[in-house]
Design an enzyme around this catalytic site. Sequence first.
Site, mmCIF file in Angstrom:
data_model
loop_
_atom_site.group_PDB
_atom_site.id
_atom_site.type_symbol
_atom_site.label_atom_id
_atom_site.label_comp_id
_atom_site.label_asym_id
_atom_site.label_seq_id
_atom_site.Cartn_x
_atom_site.Cartn_y
_atom_site.Cartn_z
ATOM 1 C CE1 TYR A 115 -3.425 2.576 0.224
ATOM 2 C CE2 TYR A 115 -2.848 2.971 2.691
ATOM 3 C CZ TYR A 115 -3.575 3.315 1.384
ATOM 4 O OH TYR A 115 -4.355 4.571 1.335
ATOM 5 C CG ASP A 158 -4.050 1.846 -3.693
ATOM 6 O OD1 ASP A 158 -3.379 2.466 -4.511
ATOM 7 O OD2 ASP A 158 -4.582 2.348 -2.725
ATOM 8 C CG HIS A 258 -9.109 0.815 -4.326
ATOM 9 N ND1 HIS A 258 -7.971 0.988 -5.012
ATOM 10 C CD2 HIS A 258 -9.361 1.446 -3.501
ATOM 11 C CE1 HIS A 258 -7.293 2.097 -4.323
ATOM 12 N NE2 HIS A 258 -8.174 2.388 -3.444
#
Length: 281
Positions: A115, A158, A258
Amino acid sequence: MRLATWNVNSIRARVTRTIEFCVREHIDVLAMQEIKCKTEQFPYAAFEEAGYHVAAHGLNQWNGVAIASREPLEDVEIGFPGMPGFEKGKEGPDLPQEARAIGATVDGVRVWSLYVPNGRGLDDPHFTYKLDWLDKLRQYTADALAADPDLPLALTGDFNIAPTDADNGDPTIVQGASTHVSPVEREAFAAFETAGLTDVVRPLIPTGYTYWDYKQLRFPRNEGLRIDFILGSRAFADAVHGAEIHRNERKGEVPSDHVPVVADLDLSGADDDDDLPMIFG
């Protein structure tokens, strides 16, 4: 192997939906981001009941990463070597690390759930942290592949970067005024290619987004961003024969902002290129 990455935006709020997706889509390995819970708060029992092993890392209600796998997870690692930390208003090499990276080996494949820091603003210290974090990740990747060029390695998650204009459909994200699309962020993303990685999804699915803000009807208007990726080493990419972006997971009750991104690998035929896509063409 069917590998997926998904910023679930709170696993405790979406555990049923996440597991149902994994079972329905026959996911073997799921990398999760923004689990938003402490390690001990992760809903392990629900995943185990569905047949998954889980390794998770979370410190509080922010960030957090995890990997779920049908096969045992080996060599679990919290944070990659050299990963920088962050504390607002402070600088230095020993800042506290956030829960942004977890790695594990599954069936010989080294998988990282990542992340990447958001950056917040172009003049924010968090933006400097983001660039440093990406550079250290690139260096770790280059070192790992220099030590073992045949390593099947995947960086998934991500990345909080839309690498090209085609990856940005949100009119509020403007180059020169916004993070995610600045030239320096895009250069940082492109640097992973020089480190030995390639985006294994783009050649198979050249269009489509993976994130839509909850506000301003972004999803119905399809004003999204493509910021969730599976980047693979040559050994990993050579095994990829299919990919999917599950746009419909943005619909329905309490969706994440997402959606899952999936890559299909044929590990048994990784050394035979004849019928595989020319990802490294």
